[in-house]
Design an enzyme around this catalytic site. Structure first.
Site, PDB file in Angstrom:
ATOM      1  N   LYS A 160       0.845  -1.187   0.000  1.00 57.02           N
ATOM      2  CA  LYS A 160       0.000   0.000   0.000  1.00 57.02           C
ATOM      3  C   LYS A 160       0.883   1.241   0.000  1.00 57.02           C
ATOM      4  CE  LYS A 160      -3.174   2.770   2.705  1.00 57.02           C
ATOM      5  NZ  LYS A 160      -2.164   3.839   2.846  1.00 57.02           N
ATOM      6  N   GLY A 219      -1.378   3.182  14.057  1.00 54.83           N
ATOM      7  CA  GLY A 219      -1.583   2.510  12.787  1.00 54.83           C
ATOM      8  C   GLY A 219      -1.322   1.027  12.868  1.00 54.83           C
ATOM      9  N   GLU A 239       6.271  -2.968  13.082  1.00 57.57           N
ATOM     10  CA  GLU A 239       7.362  -2.272  13.778  1.00 57.57           C
ATOM     11  C   GLU A 239       6.846  -0.877  14.065  1.00 57.57           C
ATOM     12  OE1 GLU A 239       9.533   0.696  14.013  1.00 57.57           O
ATOM     13  OE2 GLU A 239      10.512   0.113  12.134  1.00 57.57           O
ATOM     14  N   CYS A 275      12.484   5.872  13.701  1.00 59.20           N
ATOM     15  CA  CYS A 275      11.884   4.999  14.708  1.00 59.20           C
ATOM     16  C   CYS A 275      12.878   4.663  15.812  1.00 59.20           C
ATOM     17  CB  CYS A 275      11.356   3.729  14.058  1.00 59.20           C
ATOM     18  SG  CYS A 275      12.561   2.837  13.070  1.00 59.20           S
ATOM     19  N   GLU A 363       6.285   8.025  23.034  1.00 57.17           N
ATOM     20  CA  GLU A 363       7.104   8.711  22.045  1.00 57.17           C
ATOM     21  C   GLU A 363       6.454  10.015  21.594  1.00 57.17           C
ATOM     22  OE1 GLU A 363       9.153   7.665  17.720  1.00 57.17           O
ATOM     23  OE2 GLU A 363       7.228   6.759  18.250  1.00 57.17           O
TER      24      GLU A 363
END
Length: 494
Positions: A160, A219, A239, A275, A363
């Protein structure tokens, strides 16, 4: 409906791509499902030819792709040009991992008077849905680690496109599709689709057997829930990242200014959108760590431009939420003049504020960090045990004789996927020993990695064949070993 990407510097529309229709998605999924058996039956050597062809095609369009990516992400041509090369090298790396063959774990028990003949081998799971990241438009996008490892393992991919760089995603799809066709790859092994609802429908589709995702916790968890509500549940390898802690020992604090400078360089890299960005620094009491980091931030003077408008807005709200949770701003740099600029900030708080459920343990995506001081080893150990699990953690020491380091490394290794000593965690090498994953909620599958040779293991599952005629076994399991794979026979390597 359509997806529009924007230039983060100006806010202007860069690309508009129509959502993939229901009928188009159905056709894509059928092609992937039809291609799955053929792809599973091809040798790693054949797959390597195809992946190398895609890698070569990416590199031949390097400048064009980097320019398009810069318009959609504002990450800079130097960074993006290098990332195209990295993406190409990743494709070749995973192809070579497949050739080596350990991921198939071929294991043979020859028949005896009391036991049957058994052959155990990992087999491709089938079509994989891949959701790329916003912050790495090549290395973790439609032709990134997840796609490369799934194809190398023998699984078709339906990726996607990320809305932040939807134009780039579609251009990469065109380049890859042409390269695969010229190389003779089966139709349907790689397709890119677009649209939010399309992504939801993709995970629900019965043809899809696994999901690879890189992005936010919100998400990733949304996709995980969808996959677990299916009639046939499938694994989601998400992840998601969290606060990656940095611990400075007593001896390591002797050069706190150098640590602070390195910390700023790491957490502002990519405008704080990695990340593996370190988000929390724990230093011994009296080290003046917060002041040192604040001074280093002011000296560096970053002007973060974020990937999307929503990410830019979330930085300011994140800082406010941290203050409400008990933190204090030590240094703050205001947003710049670009459309999607965001502030940068250093905050501090007492370690008592780092308690379960606190916003300080979440975060803040961007160039925002928290600095805390611990009184002694007991307090530090208590804090580390309260942190969310993370992808990576760093320890800054006084060298090999630092007696505090072993305990800290031991504590961190129980809560992260990668422990780094006297270096920063930003940057993830795609190598044989790499682990890019961690306990929940940094990832949804703590035993897996999204980067490195072990990434192929996500897209295969073990099957044992008992008393099956050799000619009826898949090629990788046959006695003649036509694919020249490593294997264990009666417990011994061969």
């Amino acid at each position: 409906m359509s997806v529009m990407s924007h230039d983060p510097r100006t806010g202007a529309v860069v690309a508009s791509v129509a959502d993939t229709s229901v009928d188009q998605l159905r056709s894509v999924l059928k092609a992937a499902a039809d291609a799955a058996p053929q792809l599973a039956a091809t040798s790693p050597a054949e797959r390597r030819t195809w992946l190398y062809a895609v890698a070569d095609a990416l590199e031949s369009h390097r400048d064009e792709l980097a320019r398009l990516a810069d318009h959609e992400t504002a990450l800079g041509l130097e960074r993006l040009t290098g990332e195209v090369t990295r993406a190409a090298e990743q494709l070749r790396f995973y192809a070579d991992v497949a050739i080596e063959g350990s991921y198939l774990d071929v294991t043979v028990d020859e028949p005896t008077a009391t036991t049957p003949g058994l052959v155990r081998v990992n087999r491709p799971v089938g079509p994989v849905a891949v959701f790329g990241a916003s912050n790495f438009p090549f290395a973790f996008s439609v032709l990134g680690n997840d796609t490369a490892s799934a194809l190398a393992a023998g699984c078709p991919v339906v990726a996607k496109a990320h809305p932040a760089h939807v134009g780039l995603s579609m251009r990469q799809a065109d380049i890859a599709r042409e390269a695969l066709a010229v190389a003779g790859a089966p139709r349907g092994i790689f397709t890119v689709v677009s649209g939010h609802q399309t992504g939801v429908d993709l995970v629900k589709a019965p043809e899809v057997t696994a999901v690879g995702f890189t992005g936010s916790q919100a998400g990733g968890l949304a996709l995980w829930r969808i996959a677990n509500e299916r009639e046939i549940v499938i694994p989601v390898y998400a992840e998601m990242g969290t606060v990656n802690p940095v611990v400075v020992t007593r001896q390591g604090a002797a050069d706190i200014d150098a640590v602070a400078k390195g910390f700023v360089g790491s957490f502002t890299l990519g405008n704080g959108q990695f990340c593996t960005k370190p988000g929390l620094l724990l230093a011994p009491a009296g080290s003046s760590a917060a002041a040192a980091v604040a001074n280093a931030l002011r000296e560096a003077g970053p002007e973060p431009v974020m990937l999307t408008e929503s990410i830019a807005n979330a930085v300011g709200s994140g800082i406010s939420a941290m203050v409400d949770a008990g933190a204090e701003v030590v240094a703050g740099l205001p947003s710049g003049e670009h459309a999607w600029s965001a502030p940068a900030a250093v905050l501090t708080a007492p370690t008592a504020a780092l308690r379960a459920g606190s916003r300080l343990l979440e975060e803040t995506f961007g160039a925002v960090v928290l600095v805390c001081e611990y009184e002694d080893e007991r307090e530090l150990a208590d804090v580390l045990c309260r942190l969310q699990a993370s992808l990576a953690a760093s320890v800054f020491t006084g060298g090999a004789g630092d007696d505090q380091a072993p305990q800290i490394i031991g504590l961190l290794s129980g809560n992260v996927g990668r422990v780094v000593v006297d270096e920063w965690p930003t940057g993830v090498a795609f190598t044989w020993a790499q682990q890019h994953g961690g306990p929940w909620p940094s990832t949804s599958a703590p035993t897996s990695t999204s980067v490195g040779a072990a990434g192929l293991a996500r897209f295969v599952r073990p099957v044992t064949y008992q008393s099956v005629h050799d000619g009826w076994l898949p090629p990788e399991a046959q006695v003649g070993n036509p694919w020249h794979l490593p294997r264990r026979v009666n417990g011994h390597r061969s």
